[in-house]
Enzyme design. Structure first.
Site, PDB file in Angstrom:
ATOM      1  N   ASP A  20      27.595  34.239  50.673  1.00  0.00           N
ATOM      2  CA  ASP A  20      27.726  34.645  52.351  1.00  0.00           C
ATOM      3  C   ASP A  20      27.723  35.492  51.737  1.00  0.00           C
ATOM      4  OD1 ASP A  20      28.752  32.384  53.431  1.00  0.00           O
ATOM      5  OD2 ASP A  20      31.340  32.599  53.500  1.00  0.00           O
ATOM      6  N   ARG A  98      43.985  41.547  51.181  1.00  0.00           N
ATOM      7  CA  ARG A  98      43.081  42.299  51.839  1.00  0.00           C
ATOM      8  C   ARG A  98      43.526  43.916  52.733  1.00  0.00           C
ATOM      9  NH1 ARG A  98      39.275  39.155  50.195  1.00  0.00           N
ATOM     10  NH2 ARG A  98      39.785  36.678  51.041  1.00  0.00           N
ATOM     11  N   ASP A 127      41.524  35.894  57.060  1.00  0.00           N
ATOM     12  CA  ASP A 127      41.188  37.058  55.987  1.00  0.00           C
ATOM     13  C   ASP A 127      40.763  37.790  57.407  1.00  0.00           C
ATOM     14  OD1 ASP A 127      41.971  36.375  53.546  1.00  0.00           O
ATOM     15  OD2 ASP A 127      40.226  35.098  53.109  1.00  0.00           O
ATOM     16  N   SER A 176      34.752  27.298  47.802  1.00  0.00           N
ATOM     17  CA  SER A 176      34.915  28.436  48.372  1.00  0.00           C
ATOM     18  C   SER A 176      36.021  28.787  47.406  1.00  0.00           C
ATOM     19  CB  SER A 176      34.584  28.470  49.822  1.00  0.00           C
ATOM     20  OG  SER A 176      35.678  30.163  50.052  1.00  0.00           O
TER      21      SER A 176
END
Ligand code: ARG
Length: 409
Positions: A20, A98, A127, A176
């Site tokens: 990505d 994060r 996220d 993923s």
């Protein structure tokens, strides 16, 4: 390039090296005419050299890498350990990293004068929420871009795009994955089908309990709620975590099959491998149970849940977190001691606990001791039971039943 970038708006992309965000470098250059710079944070997962090379090859400039393992361990994981961080049984591994990534993204964006911070999260997950709330809270003037939400490419389209632009694609990427020292999270179509068991090729950190052959005994010492020693040897937190990931993982500890309630209101089926988080949280809770009184335990359970809910929900930078963390620090002040734990086939057993701040006292609970006068319990029960006893009597009278029978409410 130098000349061109002087006239182009700059974007700082949080770069993982995966498909990505690799496609994104080209996409931002092509579609939005941005000068793309990348930042890769090492929180325990990355081959920084390879990622750095890849970003350069794709035309990102400058390419930043930042080793954040100890910042992550000391500033984020430590707080979660104190709060027994767990959202529906998930130790918050991704969620905790994060806000740190958001902080660093803003820091590096300032450094190069970037107008945009770009992340690679989809529009379905948590996220995006975590990145955007944190970035916008820290610096509202920065604009956040989330191309995956806009570009509408399926995985196949992305692979085609990558091939067209000479972006190297790893074709083994069936799942993923997001990983850092606190855990590995796995998502993907093969896990989504709830009618099937979890495919065994998902597991990398944990030997499934039914295959685990190793028993391990480990001694963990805590100081102020934080692990400080393994088997009597002082180690920094990130090393303790790395060590426990290996030994607990090989004993089958830390597989988590989670039917998760995401912030955006979707349910998802996810798998986590969190060996160190599982054993440390187990040990921390055990120690707490020896040290905190009933009132503290009850209030702490509430605080723990609030901590987890806010972290999971991306609200690390909400001021309420200061209050929660202050309360947690207070609850953890006396969480000192040592625990010997056997890890075997996915289960943990305590084989001894030692410490000088224990509230637990054999003197008080022991059958042969007089430290507590048992006779006082009679009066206590008279008063404590009043409301229940009298209400039940009244209910019997009103339904015409006689004493000696019982009612189903
Ligand atoms: N569901 C987890 C969370 O919200 C993990 C998300 C990580 N992403 C992944 N691609 N595995 O924290």
């Amino acid at each position: 390039m130098e000349y061109k970038s002087m006239h182009m708006d700059k974007a700082l992309l949080l770069y993982s090296g995966g498909l990505d965000t690799s496609v994104m470098i080209k996409w931002l250059q092509e579609n939005l005419s941005l000068a793309v710079s990348t930042l890769t944070l090492n929180v325990g997962n990355s081959d920084l050299v390879a990622i750095q090379e890849k970003a350069r090859t794709l035309g990102a400039d400058p390419v930043f890498v930042h080793d954040a393992i100890d910042e992550f361990a000391q500033g984020f994981i430590a707080k979660s350990i104190m709060a027994n961080g767990s959202y529906e049984g998930y130790p918050l591994s991704t969620a905790l990293a994060r806000p740190l990534m958001a902080e660093k993204a803003v820091e590096y964006a300032h450094r190069i004068g970037a107008k945009y911070v770009v992340h690679g999260s989809t529009g379905r997950g948590n996220d995006q929420v975590r990145f955007e709330v944190s970035i916008r809270a820290i610096d509202p003037s920065i604009q956040v871009l989330a191309p995956v939400r806009e570009w509408n490419m399926m995985r196949k389209d992305e692979i085609d795009y990558a091939k067209k632009h000479g972006i190297p694609v790893k074709l083994d990427g069936k799942y993923s994955i997001d990983e850092n020292i606190w855990g590995r999270s796995i998502e993907g179509p093969d896990i989504e089908d709830i009618g099937k068991g979890i495919p065994e090729d998902v597991y990398e950190w944990v030997t499934p309990p039914w295959q685990a052959k190793n028993d391990h005994i480990v001694k963990i010492s805590f100081d102020g709620g934080i692990p400080t020693e393994i088997d009597g040897e002082k180690m920094k937190l990130s090393d303790i975590i790395t060590y426990l990931n290996a030994v607990a993982g090989s004993s089958g500890i830390g597989l988590i099959d989670h039917m998760e309630n995401r912030v955006v209101g979707l349910k998802s089926h996810e798998v986590y491998e969190c060996p160190a988080a599982t054993v440390i949280t187990y040990a921390h809770r055990y120690l707490e149970s020896l040290i905190l009184n009933r009132n503290e335990t009850e209030m702490k359970m509430f605080m723990d849940w609030q901590f987890s809910k806010f972290v999971y929900g991306g609200l690390w930078h909400d001021p309420v977190m200061n209050a929660i963390n202050a309360a947690e620090a207070e609850f953890n002040r006396d969480i000192n001691g040592e625990l010997k734990i056997r890890m075997s086939h996915g289960l943990m057993y305590t084989e001894g606990a030692w410490g000088n701040s224990f509230l637990y006292s054999t003197d008080l609970i022991n059958y042969s001791s007089n430290a507590f006068d048992q006779r006082s319990s009679k009066g206590f029960i008279d008063i404590y039971g009043n409301a229940t006893i009298h209400s039940h009597k009244r209910a019997l009278k009103m339904t015409g039943k006689v004493e000696g029978t019982s009612l189903q409410y």
